[in-house]
Design a protein around this motif. Structure first.
Motif, short mmCIF file in Angstrom:
data_model
loop_
_atom_site.label_atom_id
_atom_site.label_comp_id
_atom_site.label_asym_id
_atom_site.label_seq_id
_atom_site.Cartn_x
_atom_site.Cartn_y
_atom_site.Cartn_z
N GLY A 1 -31.58 0.81 7.55
CA GLY A 1 -30.57 1.86 7.49
C GLY A 1 -30.17 2.20 6.06
N LEU A 2 -31.09 1.98 5.13
CA LEU A 2 -30.85 2.24 3.70
C LEU A 2 -31.93 3.16 3.17
N LEU A 3 -31.69 3.70 1.98
CA LEU A 3 -32.73 4.45 1.29
C LEU A 3 -33.60 3.48 0.50
N THR A 4 -34.86 3.82 0.36
CA THR A 4 -35.75 3.04 -0.50
C THR A 4 -35.47 3.40 -1.95
N ARG A 5 -36.08 2.67 -2.86
CA ARG A 5 -35.97 3.01 -4.28
C ARG A 5 -37.09 4.00 -4.60
N ALA A 6 -36.69 5.17 -5.04
CA ALA A 6 -37.65 6.20 -5.41
C ALA A 6 -37.05 7.02 -6.55
N ALA A 7 -37.93 7.64 -7.33
CA ALA A 7 -37.47 8.46 -8.45
C ALA A 7 -38.28 9.75 -8.48
N PHE A 8 -37.59 10.84 -8.78
CA PHE A 8 -38.21 12.15 -8.85
C PHE A 8 -37.69 12.88 -10.07
N VAL A 9 -38.54 13.71 -10.65
CA VAL A 9 -38.09 14.67 -11.65
C VAL A 9 -38.41 16.03 -11.05
N ILE A 10 -37.41 16.90 -11.06
CA ILE A 10 -37.51 18.20 -10.41
C ILE A 10 -37.18 19.27 -11.44
N ASP A 11 -38.06 20.26 -11.54
CA ASP A 11 -37.85 21.31 -12.54
C ASP A 11 -36.78 22.29 -12.09
N SER A 12 -36.48 23.26 -12.94
CA SER A 12 -35.38 24.20 -12.65
C SER A 12 -35.67 25.10 -11.46
N GLY A 13 -36.91 25.17 -11.02
CA GLY A 13 -37.27 25.93 -9.82
C GLY A 13 -37.37 25.05 -8.58
N ASN A 14 -36.89 23.81 -8.68
CA ASN A 14 -36.91 22.81 -7.60
C ASN A 14 -38.32 22.36 -7.22
N ARG A 15 -39.25 22.46 -8.17
CA ARG A 15 -40.61 21.94 -7.97
C ARG A 15 -40.64 20.50 -8.48
N ILE A 16 -41.25 19.64 -7.71
CA ILE A 16 -41.34 18.22 -8.06
C ILE A 16 -42.45 18.04 -9.10
N VAL A 17 -42.09 17.48 -10.25
CA VAL A 17 -43.07 17.23 -11.31
C VAL A 17 -43.35 15.74 -11.47
N TYR A 18 -42.55 14.91 -10.83
CA TYR A 18 -42.74 13.45 -10.86
C TYR A 18 -42.19 12.89 -9.56
N ALA A 19 -42.97 12.04 -8.92
CA ALA A 19 -42.51 11.38 -7.69
C ALA A 19 -43.05 9.96 -7.66
N ASN A 20 -42.16 9.01 -7.44
CA ASN A 20 -42.58 7.61 -7.38
C ASN A 20 -41.74 6.87 -6.34
N TYR A 21 -42.39 6.43 -5.28
CA TYR A 21 -41.78 5.54 -4.29
C TYR A 21 -42.23 4.14 -4.67
N LEU A 22 -41.28 3.29 -5.06
CA LEU A 22 -41.67 1.97 -5.52
C LEU A 22 -42.23 1.15 -4.36
N GLU A 23 -43.30 0.45 -4.64
CA GLU A 23 -43.95 -0.38 -3.62
C GLU A 23 -43.02 -1.50 -3.15
N GLU A 24 -42.26 -2.07 -4.08
CA GLU A 24 -41.27 -3.12 -3.76
C GLU A 24 -39.89 -2.55 -4.09
N VAL A 25 -39.04 -2.46 -3.08
CA VAL A 25 -37.73 -1.83 -3.22
C VAL A 25 -36.87 -2.53 -4.27
N SER A 26 -37.04 -3.82 -4.44
CA SER A 26 -36.20 -4.56 -5.38
C SER A 26 -36.71 -4.48 -6.83
N ASN A 27 -37.82 -3.78 -7.06
CA ASN A 27 -38.31 -3.59 -8.43
C ASN A 27 -37.56 -2.45 -9.11
N GLN A 28 -37.65 -2.41 -10.43
CA GLN A 28 -36.97 -1.39 -11.21
C GLN A 28 -37.91 -0.21 -11.47
N VAL A 29 -37.36 0.98 -11.58
CA VAL A 29 -38.14 2.16 -11.92
C VAL A 29 -38.57 2.09 -13.39
#
Length: 164
Positions: free
Chosen positions: A123-151
């Motif tokens: 019932g939680l979110l995973t650890r993930a990081a995204f960079v989104i440009d000014s047009g809301n296009r995703i330019v970086y997406a990373n779902y960490l393989e291990e949730v307890s690891n750092q981005v």
């Protein structure tokens, strides 16, 4: 998609986001219980999904971005968790978080549905990081393989710095 939480397999619900896709609009709740539409946040965005701001790994992640995003005046850093807005407000005040917008997805899991970040078993979110440009296009997406690891802070900041 499966990821690990403390070494155990868990499953993410929904379709994960990918580079070059446009992120769909979603609604989250701010620390004052107001609804916020993602489309209303202008410019380049660093978007962080975290399990809970009140854990050591998430604490370090948000605090690091709170410090580093000051160097990127045209970038907005957004953190989303399932934490209740009251807990987020208390945590932000205690940690002096002023440069990161912290939102909750507790109410409707709208962000979780749009981004495929919901860990069904917890019932939680995973650890993930995204960079989104000014047009809301995703330019970086990373779902960490291990949730307890750092981005990868440097990688995310470098991508955000070079994005328009």
């Amino acid at each position: 998609m499966k990821v690990k939480f403390k070494g155990n397999d868990v499953e993410l619900k929904g379709k994960q986001l990918a580079v070059n896709e446009t992120i769909a609009d979603f609604t989250v709740t701010d620390t004052n219980l107001n609804s916020v539409n993602f489309k209303d946040i202008p410019g380049v965005k660093i978007l962080l999904a975290v399990p809970s701001v009140d854990t050591p790994v998430c604490d370090l992640e948000v605090a690091t971005f709170n410090d580093k995003v000051k160097e990127l005046p045209n970038v907005t850093c957004v953190t989303i968790s399932m934490d209740l807005p009251f807990a987020q407000a208390r945590w932000c005040a205690a940690k002096g978080i002023e440069n990161v917008k912290v939102f909750s997805d507790y109410k409707e899991r709208n962000f979780a549905d749009v981004s495929g970040t919901y860990i069904k078993e917890l019932g939680l979110l995973t650890r993930a990081a995204f960079v989104i440009d000014s047009g809301n296009r995703i330019v970086y997406a990373n779902y960490l393989e291990e949730v307890s690891n750092q981005v990868n802070f440097d990688e995310i900041l470098q991508v955000a710095k070079s994005t328009k």
